[in-house]
Write an enzyme that holds these catalytic residues in place. Structure first.
Site, short mmCIF file in Angstrom:
data_model
loop_
_atom_site.label_atom_id
_atom_site.label_comp_id
_atom_site.label_asym_id
_atom_site.label_seq_id
_atom_site.Cartn_x
_atom_site.Cartn_y
_atom_site.Cartn_z
N ASN A 12 14.08 59.99 6.09
CA ASN A 12 13.95 59.25 7.78
C ASN A 12 13.88 60.15 8.34
O ASN A 12 14.74 60.96 7.49
CB ASN A 12 15.35 57.97 7.75
CG ASN A 12 14.77 58.14 8.92
OD1 ASN A 12 15.06 58.39 9.99
ND2 ASN A 12 15.35 56.48 9.70
N HIS A 15 16.83 62.40 12.17
CA HIS A 15 17.93 63.02 12.43
C HIS A 15 17.33 65.09 12.49
O HIS A 15 18.27 65.73 13.43
CB HIS A 15 18.63 63.36 11.45
CG HIS A 15 19.63 62.72 11.52
ND1 HIS A 15 20.12 61.52 13.60
CD2 HIS A 15 19.89 60.88 10.77
CE1 HIS A 15 20.75 60.20 13.34
NE2 HIS A 15 20.89 60.10 11.40
N ARG A 23 19.12 70.73 21.90
CA ARG A 23 18.74 72.10 22.90
C ARG A 23 17.93 71.82 23.78
O ARG A 23 17.25 72.61 24.34
CB ARG A 23 18.42 73.17 21.56
CG ARG A 23 19.72 74.00 20.92
CD ARG A 23 20.12 74.92 22.32
NE ARG A 23 21.31 75.67 21.48
CZ ARG A 23 21.25 76.80 21.84
NH1 ARG A 23 20.26 77.29 21.39
NH2 ARG A 23 22.70 77.92 21.27
N ARG A 50 14.68 54.98 19.39
CA ARG A 50 15.19 54.03 20.00
C ARG A 50 14.90 53.86 21.17
O ARG A 50 14.56 54.40 21.93
CB ARG A 50 17.17 54.88 20.32
CG ARG A 50 17.07 54.66 18.12
CD ARG A 50 18.94 55.20 18.13
NE ARG A 50 19.77 54.36 19.05
CZ ARG A 50 20.83 53.87 17.64
NH1 ARG A 50 20.35 53.16 16.91
NH2 ARG A 50 21.29 52.60 18.35
N ARG A 54 17.43 58.90 21.83
CA ARG A 54 18.11 59.79 21.57
C ARG A 54 17.84 60.63 20.55
O ARG A 54 18.17 61.72 20.31
CB ARG A 54 19.55 59.32 21.37
CG ARG A 54 19.72 58.66 19.78
CD ARG A 54 21.00 58.23 19.38
NE ARG A 54 21.11 57.06 19.96
CZ ARG A 54 22.53 56.47 19.73
NH1 ARG A 54 22.48 56.27 18.60
NH2 ARG A 54 22.64 54.94 20.55
N HIS A 55 16.79 60.63 19.80
CA HIS A 55 16.18 61.37 18.02
C HIS A 55 14.84 61.89 18.34
O HIS A 55 13.90 62.83 18.95
CB HIS A 55 16.90 60.84 17.18
CG HIS A 55 17.17 59.72 17.14
ND1 HIS A 55 16.18 58.15 17.24
CD2 HIS A 55 18.01 58.92 16.14
CE1 HIS A 55 16.82 57.60 16.37
NE2 HIS A 55 17.97 57.63 15.57
N GLU A 75 10.81 51.80 12.73
CA GLU A 75 12.11 50.97 12.78
C GLU A 75 12.25 50.97 14.44
O GLU A 75 12.16 51.69 14.80
CB GLU A 75 13.06 51.75 12.48
CG GLU A 75 13.55 51.82 10.62
CD GLU A 75 14.92 52.62 10.32
OE1 GLU A 75 15.62 52.74 11.66
OE2 GLU A 75 14.65 52.81 9.56
N THR A 105 25.07 54.58 14.78
CA THR A 105 23.40 54.43 14.44
C THR A 105 23.97 53.03 14.24
O THR A 105 24.64 52.25 14.79
CB THR A 105 24.19 54.81 12.48
OG1 THR A 105 22.84 55.07 11.58
CG2 THR A 105 25.27 54.94 11.77
N THR A 106 23.22 52.55 13.27
CA THR A 106 22.42 51.37 13.03
C THR A 106 23.82 50.56 12.58
O THR A 106 23.46 51.06 11.19
CB THR A 106 21.16 50.56 12.73
OG1 THR A 106 19.96 51.52 12.95
CG2 THR A 106 20.08 49.32 12.46
N GLU A 156 14.78 44.48 4.15
CA GLU A 156 15.71 45.71 3.62
C GLU A 156 16.97 44.89 4.60
O GLU A 156 17.66 44.82 4.98
CB GLU A 156 15.57 46.63 5.25
CG GLU A 156 16.01 48.11 4.86
CD GLU A 156 15.43 49.81 4.79
OE1 GLU A 156 14.52 49.23 5.43
OE2 GLU A 156 16.77 50.19 5.09
N HIS A 208 20.45 52.60 4.01
CA HIS A 208 22.09 53.36 5.05
C HIS A 208 22.95 54.11 4.00
O HIS A 208 23.60 53.33 3.55
CB HIS A 208 22.31 51.88 5.49
CG HIS A 208 22.83 52.90 7.06
ND1 HIS A 208 23.85 53.13 7.34
CD2 HIS A 208 21.74 52.99 8.24
CE1 HIS A 208 23.81 52.94 8.84
NE2 HIS A 208 23.04 53.04 9.03
N GLY A 230 17.79 58.93 5.40
CA GLY A 230 17.77 59.75 5.94
C GLY A 230 19.10 61.13 5.68
O GLY A 230 18.82 62.19 5.60
N1 PXP Z 1 17.33 52.19 7.08
C1 PXP Z 1 17.00 51.22 8.76
C2 PXP Z 1 17.18 50.10 8.77
C3 PXP Z 1 17.95 52.41 9.22
O1 PXP Z 1 18.56 51.72 10.29
C4 PXP Z 1 18.38 53.53 8.62
C5 PXP Z 1 19.43 54.49 9.58
O2 PXP Z 1 18.01 55.07 10.96
C6 PXP Z 1 18.15 54.01 7.04
C7 PXP Z 1 17.44 53.41 6.89
C8 PXP Z 1 18.74 55.23 6.96
O3 PXP Z 1 19.99 55.58 7.01
P1 PXP Z 1 20.49 56.83 6.74
O4 PXP Z 1 19.86 57.93 7.75
O5 PXP Z 1 22.10 56.60 6.25
O6 PXP Z 1 20.48 57.11 5.38
#
Ligand code: PXP
Length: 258
Positions: A12, A15, A23, A50, A54-55, A75, A105-106, A156, A208, A230
């Protein structure tokens, strides 16, 4: 690794865009990160567009669609706007996530059971367009059964509570023992529900909050076919570079799988 034992790593890159947007310019470029991740062995790239942008922004999704050789996992929240964007780009996969503006975050899984009808109608055109539809949920029997009923092909499982409890235990402090117990309970729940989801014919993914330190028990679950990671990988890349960060995660996952 045989196909039956395959465990894919989706990286992911949201970030990278978070840092860029701090910036307001063009660097660091999330597409460059995605290409590097591919070269480092990522099996797919995950990006969350999103509602508040935001990103990732819309142009990133378009650029990723053109640039990637590996599958894009898009996503998105279950909104009309996101459905239209997914239908325009037709990514390999879509993962439906809950979204609240104020969250960092989610934070939780999708409440599928309560919104079954709406979600069934929402995902049908995406599946018809050839997208593999995944639903991001807590490791909860009710949600898994609802995901199967609405016609999702993947669930997931949210590993956030497991990862947080693990990190708190590692940090020590007065609650450490209680947090260790919570971690073990979460892991037991994820283990049982991964097996249950698989028994219903769903492909099982997880993600996550996963880090080098807590990924192994999740990677070892035989029903889990994909991890999406991510924040930790992008953070670690600040210190060691993106390629070593991803390669080390891949190594730990493979060791756990073996
Ligand atoms: N899976 C899903 C569905 C998510 O929403 C996220 C965060 O965007 C991730 C995986 C990855 O999570 P992390 O960034 O904490 O590794």
């Amino acid at each position: 690794m045989t196909a039956a034992n395959e465990l894919r790593l989706g990286v992911n890159i949201d970030h990278v865009a978070t840092v860029r947007n701090a910036r307001g310019g063009a660097v660091p470029d999330p597409v460059r990160a995605a290409k590097l991740a591919e070269e480092a062995g990522a099996d797919g790239i995950t990006a969350h567009l999103r509602e508040d942008r935001r990103h990732m922004v819309d142009a990133d999704i378009e650029a990723l669609t053109e640039a990637l050789s590996v599958p894009l996992n898009f996503e998105m929240a279950a909104t009309d706007e996101m459905q239209a964007i997914a239908l325009r780009y037709k990514p390999h996969a879509v993962c439906i996530v809950p979204e609240r503006r104020e969250e960092r975050t989610t934070e939780g899984g999708l409440e599928v059971a309560r919104e079954e009808n709406r979600l069934a109608h929402f995902i049908a055109p995406l599946a018809d367009a050839g997208c593999r539809v995944s639903i991001f949920i807590a490791a909860d029997q009710r949600q898994i059964e609802a995901a199967a009923r609405i016609g999702a092909s993947v669930v997931e499982l949210h590993t956030g509570a497991y990862c947080d409890a693990h990190a708190d235990w590692r940090a020590g402090g007065p609650d450490a023992e209680a947090r260790l117990q919570e971690r073990d309970e979460e892991l037991a729940r994820i283990t049982e529900m991964a097996s249950y989801a698989h028994s219903l014919g769903l492909e099982v993914h997880a993600g996550h909050g996963l880090t080098y330190d807590c990924v192994s028990p999740i990677a070892a679950l035989p029903e889990v076919r994909e991890l999406n990671i991510g924040h930790f990988l992008i953070g670690e890349a600040i210190f060691v570079g993106l390629e070593p960060s991803i390669k080390e995660m891949r190594r730990i996952m493979d060791a756990a799988r073996a």
